[in-house]
Each structure stands twice: as C-alpha cells, then as structure tokens.
Design an enzyme around this catalytic site. Structure first.
Site, PDB file in Angstrom:
ATOM      1  N   GLU A  37       0.859  -1.052  -0.049  1.00 17.15           N
ATOM      2  CA  GLU A  37       0.056  -0.048  -0.165  1.00 17.15           C
ATOM      3  C   GLU A  37       0.878   1.402  -0.022  1.00 17.15           C
ATOM      4  O   GLU A  37       0.548   2.183  -0.812  1.00 17.15           O
ATOM      5  CB  GLU A  37      -1.049  -0.023   1.102  1.00 17.15           C
ATOM      6  CG  GLU A  37      -1.615   1.320   1.537  1.00 17.15           C
ATOM      7  CD  GLU A  37      -2.507   1.588   0.144  1.00 17.15           C
ATOM      8  OE1 GLU A  37      -3.112   2.662   0.292  1.00 17.15           O
ATOM      9  OE2 GLU A  37      -3.049   0.603  -0.756  1.00 17.15           O
ATOM     10  N   TYR A  38       1.907   1.168   0.826  1.00 14.43           N
ATOM     11  CA  TYR A  38       2.777   2.407   0.863  1.00 14.43           C
ATOM     12  C   TYR A  38       3.407   2.550  -0.718  1.00 14.43           C
ATOM     13  O   TYR A  38       3.714   3.701  -1.057  1.00 14.43           O
ATOM     14  CB  TYR A  38       3.863   2.216   1.703  1.00 14.43           C
ATOM     15  CG  TYR A  38       5.232   2.949   2.055  1.00 14.43           C
ATOM     16  CD1 TYR A  38       4.885   3.994   2.889  1.00 14.43           C
ATOM     17  CD2 TYR A  38       6.138   3.095   1.097  1.00 14.43           C
ATOM     18  CE1 TYR A  38       5.808   5.127   3.003  1.00 14.43           C
ATOM     19  CE2 TYR A  38       7.151   4.122   1.301  1.00 14.43           C
ATOM     20  CZ  TYR A  38       6.865   5.087   2.109  1.00 14.43           C
ATOM     21  OH  TYR A  38       8.015   6.476   2.299  1.00 14.43           O
ATOM     22  N   SER A  84      33.231  19.173  20.539  1.00 18.13           N
ATOM     23  CA  SER A  84      33.520  17.641  20.941  1.00 18.13           C
ATOM     24  C   SER A  84      33.067  17.603  22.406  1.00 18.13           C
ATOM     25  O   SER A  84      32.350  18.754  23.005  1.00 18.13           O
ATOM     26  CB  SER A  84      35.036  17.524  20.888  1.00 18.13           C
ATOM     27  OG  SER A  84      35.404  17.925  19.427  1.00 18.13           O
ATOM     28  N   LEU A  85      33.382  16.408  22.843  1.00 16.71           N
ATOM     29  CA  LEU A  85      32.840  16.017  24.328  1.00 16.71           C
ATOM     30  C   LEU A  85      34.296  15.480  25.114  1.00 16.71           C
ATOM     31  O   LEU A  85      35.007  15.036  24.324  1.00 16.71           O
ATOM     32  CB  LEU A  85      31.749  14.804  24.432  1.00 16.71           C
ATOM     33  CG  LEU A  85      30.550  15.301  23.971  1.00 16.71           C
ATOM     34  CD1 LEU A  85      29.655  13.843  23.908  1.00 16.71           C
ATOM     35  CD2 LEU A  85      29.861  16.417  24.691  1.00 16.71           C
ATOM     36  N   LYS A 117      26.267   6.457  23.054  1.00 16.76           N
ATOM     37  CA  LYS A 117      27.328   7.326  22.260  1.00 16.76           C
ATOM     38  C   LYS A 117      27.264   6.436  20.945  1.00 16.76           C
ATOM     39  O   LYS A 117      28.204   5.411  20.865  1.00 16.76           O
ATOM     40  CB  LYS A 117      28.550   7.306  22.938  1.00 16.76           C
ATOM     41  CG  LYS A 117      29.427   8.426  22.212  1.00 16.76           C
ATOM     42  CD  LYS A 117      30.812   8.554  22.786  1.00 16.76           C
ATOM     43  CE  LYS A 117      31.831   9.785  22.153  1.00 16.76           C
ATOM     44  NZ  LYS A 117      32.076   8.970  20.624  1.00 16.76           N
ATOM     45  N   ARG A 138      30.039  17.723  10.735  1.00 19.83           N
ATOM     46  CA  ARG A 138      30.679  18.547  11.998  1.00 19.83           C
ATOM     47  C   ARG A 138      31.690  19.434  11.407  1.00 19.83           C
ATOM     48  O   ARG A 138      32.212  20.183  11.864  1.00 19.83           O
ATOM     49  CB  ARG A 138      31.046  17.661  13.025  1.00 19.83           C
ATOM     50  CG  ARG A 138      31.308  18.243  14.216  1.00 19.83           C
ATOM     51  CD  ARG A 138      31.623  17.535  15.438  1.00 19.83           C
ATOM     52  NE  ARG A 138      32.552  18.139  16.419  1.00 19.83           N
ATOM     53  CZ  ARG A 138      33.898  18.364  16.560  1.00 19.83           C
ATOM     54  NH1 ARG A 138      34.612  18.007  15.306  1.00 19.83           N
ATOM     55  NH2 ARG A 138      34.557  19.065  17.336  1.00 19.83           N
TER      56      ARG A 138
END
Length: 675
Positions: A37-38, A84-85, A117, A138
């Site tokens: 159907e999609y 960044s972390l 993460k 990034r």
C-alpha cells in the site's frame, strides 16, 4: 498548464499521508500499512508530479534522490559551534566530572540525560518552516561540508517536520551511522564486485556521506539518530534536554533508544553498566555513553571551554582496538582448499574479550599492510566480528624482521599450492585427499541446505575424522550405531537418532545433492540451474566447459570449476560410493515440460514468514523459475518481507523495488501472477 485544484489537493494529501506513515515506521516503530500500500501511494504521487512538475516541492517523499551530482562539497559555517565532548575511561574520571558539576552549581543533586554514544558521523540538519533545507558534517566544529544532497537520501531523515509549534528555523544535530547488518551485507557486496571493503561502519558512513553523487549514497544502508539542537529561531523549546529530545520525536525525528534521565553518580554508573551489557546486542555500534546535565539553565551556568562543554561527558567503553605483538603467522586450510593466514597474537584484552588470533585474509592483504612476525600492531574487535589487524607500528619493528611468504606446499597434506591468475587466494591442490578439506567438505555435505543430516555437528565431525571413521562423505552411510555410541557425548539414543537422520538423507533432490558436493562456486541457485538444464547427474558429469558456458548465469570460471570437479577420479569414486550406499533423488522433469512463469525474475527474502520457512519460500520460487538472491540490488525485481524485516527493506524502498508482504506473496504463489 495550470494544475487543477483536485490534483493540488491530492498531492498535498498524499505527501501528508506518506510522511505520517514514515513517522510511524521509522520513529515509533509501528508500521500502519503494508508495504504494498505504501508503494502504491508513492507511485500515485510520482505519477501526479510527473504530470504537474510545478507542484514538486523539496519535502516531497519522491525527491529523496532527486539532486544531481555535485562537483565538490561546499563549506558551511556552523552558527553555533559543534563542540566535541571530554572523555572518561574509568569510574574515577566520571566521579571527578560529577564532583565538578555539583561544586560549580552549588547543589546536592544532579539529574543527567543519559544516552548511548553512537559510533557514527556527527551532522547538522537545518529546517526552515519545518522543511529540510541543509545538511552539513561537523567538520572541525566551526566549518563543515555541505552534504544536503546526500542527507536527503537517508530514509530515516525527515524531509518535513510534523506537528505544531515548530520553530521557523531549527537546527537539529545527530549522528549518521550504518547498522551492523547493513554494513556486513554492504561489505559482502563490495568484495563480490572486487572492490575494497570498509574497515568499520563509521568509515562506511563517513565515506557514504561524502559522495558527490547522491545516487551512490542512496544505495548505502545509512540511518540517523538525533541527539540535540543548535540554532533555534521563531519558537520556544523545553527547558530540559530530555524534554527537547521528546519534542524532536513528536516532530518526526528519530532519537536514540535507551535515552533516559538518571540521578547522581550512582545512576550514571548503573546506566553505563546496562549499556555495556547491551553493547553487542544492539543493531548498531556504540562506543560508550554520554551524560549531559539535563536542565538547560544549569548547562548555561557551567558553560563551555573552547573545545568541549563543561556540562557533558562521554564515558567510553573498554577499547576495541589495542596494541599487541604478532608471535607467529599460521596458515589454515578451508573446505575449498583456500589458504588463510592467521596471526597468532600475544593475548590482549579487546572489547571485553581476550584476543589471541586475528585473520590476515590473504597474502595480498599481508603485503599491502606489510605485516611481519614480531611486529607490534593494532588489533580491532567489534561485536562478534573476527579480530583483525588494523595497522603495523613501524617504529617498533624488529631490525631482523622478514616479509611473510605463503608456503609452497599445503601445511596439512603437503600438496602443491596453486594460485589462479589474477586471483588473491592461494589453494591446496589436494582436493578431498587433504584432511583439512575433507573435514570441511563433510560439514558442508551434512548441512541443513545440503543433505540436511540433523545431529551431525562440527564437533562430531571432528571426532569421526580424527578417529579415521570418516575419510570422505560416502563413509557417512557406512557408520554403525556401535561406532557412534562409543564416541564422546554419544549414547545409544543419540547414535540411533543420527543413524536415522543419515538414512533419511538418502532421499534428496538433484539440486541439493549437487550443492552438497561442494563444487567451487556452485551455490544453491547454480545447483538448481544445472539440475534443470541437464536433468541428470550423468549428463552434467560428461559435458564440456564450452557447453557449461552456454548455461544461463554460468561463466567461464564456474564452468572450469565444475568440469575440473568431475574430471577428478577421486570425486567420481565418492559419487559412485554415495549412489551405491542408496543416495538417490527423483528424476528431474524434462526441462521443456517444466512451467516456469517466474523465469527471469529476481527475488530477495527478508524477515520471518509465518506460513513457511524462508528456505521453503526460496525453493517454491526457484521451482517456478525465479532466482533468489541474498541481497537487494538494482537488479532485484521483488522484495518479499515477513515479520521484523531488516535493512533490505530500506534499500528496496530507496531503489523503488516492488515489495510484497506475506499475504500477497502467498496469493501470487498460488496463481503466479506477479505484478
């Protein structure tokens, strides 16, 4: 021509309907309609847009792969830097972070938003009035690359946000990744095409996003999870990070499962351990967890350094890459005689397990990386993947080290080693005389898709060959209960069951028997083709290479392998022994009389079928002339899905392949009127 009002209304209704179905499927994991159907709705929308191209908009589901290739990736400056972390690698560093947060805030209790993460590539998505207008990597945190043309091709990226109170400008930040299953399948396809596989899913995702042609990216099994926001204008967001994530989900964006709020240090430690336990069970790779102070006003008080915020920390899992030394390089012999060099390592703890061996693939790979005995190397392990050598630390190489050379004789049987011109794999020429090949050949022969001898596992084959009870596959049919009962972990009942299974396996089919023989390059599909083409084993065994090459899907290499197998007297003796023992199959119908309505059509199966096994479905399709492949490609005609379909479904949708659910599949099998 001005588009009539009904066409405008229908196009808008279709876009909203399809976007709602996408949200249900990708975000809340609750499909609302069958894929058939999609697909029908997508085709209807495509037809309307072809008739009225002026009504095509950027947020249309049909425009995911509409962009032309670009000449280069432009630069995009992040209005708010993508920082960044800071990382923590043990409990003490996590405790120090928690203590600093409490001290700076002057409070007794801290709530943290805890998230997995993801090991992917950080990206920025920019929405204007709810429509995706820009995607960027990034980069260095200040400037990234423009990947808008590629980010749009990812099925889990919303082209238009849904719901109310959406800011006029919203920058969403997330991670693009390649799921484990998709990565493994993609690498298999790369190798099959003679192209270099990717080292890990992260590299695969990064390489896919930096393509100039979006059609290439569209064929890669990529996905996205969102983890935060950047620039926001013309709207108000909640005052807690966890609530922002919930709001993003309401707007149609995917957020990471297992995101939750935890209290204090104890909550962080418990969450870390929980995710560490889940790590290898997840369908994507994570390399740690992230803790963020949940309240935004507290984040502002804590502030940021030039590189990373003070209010967040990445607590990394144990390394899955470690340094160790190669003690020796051993060569193993597989079922087809392929020689595989394996590095014996100084045992090292990597990714939660002790690793003492790593595959080196082939001689060419050793030469490319210049791997030598005694070298200090980085070894990697991810999930259940066999450990591998990443690179050599040249600065630590011993002065007397020598390049590795493959042996000229088989290390198991002493036969000559041969290597096909232009091939990467060295092979033992001993055939079934080689004990190593013999053992693997027996395992293959007894396999579920071959002779299907239930109860004859790998360890039992090892025992039987070690004790000299099995010299080749024909010896299976001469085993007695007394011989089996005397083996380790085999009593009278187990022996009786195995003897019965061996007897039952005598009645098989010609395609299964051909596949069971283990002829190089002859898989199940090729065995089916050969059986239908020649009708009998005797006819196949006597044909020339030239005649074999006239068969559909049989090229010169496969033809040479088949002819060489039947030329080998020892192989003919084994076949005669099997037939003498009573192995038989029904006569194959004359190929002219076989009705094959699915001839020329290619199918792929995914998910769990309720009415039959995937193996049974495969056999029924092949009996009707259909070809069944293991992976989706532009040459696939139909994808048949059961419950819990994998990444094949996403790829099929991207390629516009017809998708059939099980109900449609059963109906079509009955009348073979495939659309």
């Amino acid at each position: 021509m001005v588009a009539p009002a009904p066409a405008k209304e229908r196009i808008q209704a279709l876009k909203e309907l399809i976007n709602n179905y996408d949200y249900a499927y990708y975000v809340v994991n609750n499909p609302l309609v069958p894929d058939s159907e999609y697909d029908r709705l997508i085709r209807e929308l495509q037809a309307l847009e072809e008739n009225y191209p002026e009504l095509i908009t950027l947020d249309s589901p049909t425009q995911r792969v509409g962009a032309k290739p670009v000449k280069s990736l432009g630069e995009i400056k992040h209005e708010i830097p993508m920082l960044s972390l800071n990382n923590a690698f043990h409990e003490g560093e996590l405790a120090d972070f928690h203590r600093r947060v409490k001290t700076r805030l002057g409070i007794e209790r801290v709530d943290y938003a805890a998230e997995p993460k993801l090991d992917g590539l950080a990206v920025s998505l920019l929405y204007q009035d709810g429509v995706l207008v820009q995607g960027a990597t990034r980069g260095d945190g200040i400037t990234g690359e423009d990947i808008t043309h590629n980010i749009r091709t990812i099925p889990t990226v919303s082209l238009r946000l849904r719901g109310e109170k959406i800011p006029s400008l919203l920058e969403v930040r997330g991670e693009v990744y390649m799921p484990r299953q998709g990565f493994e399948q993609f690498n298999r396809e790369q190798i099959a095409k003679g192209e270099k596989p990717f080292v890990n899913p992260r590299n695969a995702a990064a390489g896919s996003l930096r393509q100039l042609d979006p059609r290439i990216t569209a064929n890669r099994p990529l996905a996205l999870f969102c983890y935060g926001v950047g620039q926001v204008e013309g709207g108000i967001l909640p005052d807690r990070h966890s609530e922002i994530l919930f709001q993003l989900k309401q707007w149609g964006l995917r957020i990471l499962p297992y995101s939750e709020v935890v209290e204090e240090l104890a909550g962080c430690e418990k969450y870390y351990q929980h995710l560490l336990d889940l790590r290898d069970k997840l369908p994507y790779e994570i390399d740690g967890v992230v803790f963020k102070v949940d309240y935004l006003d507290q984040q502002q008080i804590l502030g940021s350094l030039a590189r990373a915020p003070r209010w967040a920390l990445a607590y990394k899992f144990p390394a899955q890459e470690e340094l160790t030394q190669i003690l020796d390089i051993e060569v193993q012999v597989g079922r087809t005689g392929a020689l595989t060099p394996v590095a014996r390592l100084q045992p090292v703890f990597v990714g939660g397990v002790t690793v003492s061996k790593a595959t080196l693939h082939n001689e060419g790979e050793i030469q490319r990386k210049d791997i030598r005995i005694g070298d200090t190397v980085y070894v990697r392990r991810a999930g259940d993947v066999i450990p591998e050598i990443v690179k050599v630390i040249m600065e630590r190489r011993l002065p007397d080290s020598r390049p590795f050379q493959m042996p000229r004789q088989c290390p198991v049987c002493g036969s000559e080693i041969v290597k096909e011109e232009g091939g990467a794999v060295a092979r033992c020429s001993g055939g079934l005389y080689c004990p190593a090949q013999r053992k693997e050949a027996i395992k293959h022969f007894a396999g579920r898709r071959a002779m299907d001898i239930n109860g004859l596992g790998d360890k039992l084959v090892e025992q039987l060959t070690k004790q000299g009870l099995l010299k080749d596959v024909a010896d299976l049919y001469g085993l007695t209960k007394e011989q089996l009962a005397g083996l380790e972990r085999m009593g009278q009942k187990s022996a009786t069951n195995l003897i019965n299974a061996i007897q039952q396996s005598k009645h098989t089919t010609l395609p299964r028997f051909l596949y069971a023989l283990g002829i190089r390059e002859v898989g199940e599909a090729t065995a089916q083709v050969l059986a239908k083409e020649f009708g009998s084993l005797e006819a196949l065994a006597s044909v020339s290479e030239e005649r074999l090459q006239q068969v559909t899907d049989i090229g010169p290499i496969v033809a040479a392998h088949i002819a060489a197998f039947f030329r080998q007297p020892h192989n003919r003796q084994i076949i005669q022994g099997l037939q003498k023992a009573g192995v038989c199959w029904p006569e194959v119908e004359d190929k002219v009389q076989i009705v094959q309505p699915l001839l020329g059509r290619t199918f792929v199966l995914t998910g769990t079928l309720e009415s039959m096994t995937r193996e049974q479905a495969k056999e029924r399709l092949q009996a009707l002339g259909g070809k069944v492949n293991g992976s989706v490609s532009p040459h696939t005609d139909y994808l048949i899905i059961g419950a819990n379909p994998g990444s094949k479904l996403v790829k099929a949708r991207n390629l516009g392949i017809t998708i059939l659910d099980e109900t449609y599949f059963r109906n079509f099998l009955d009348d073979t009127s495939f659309p």
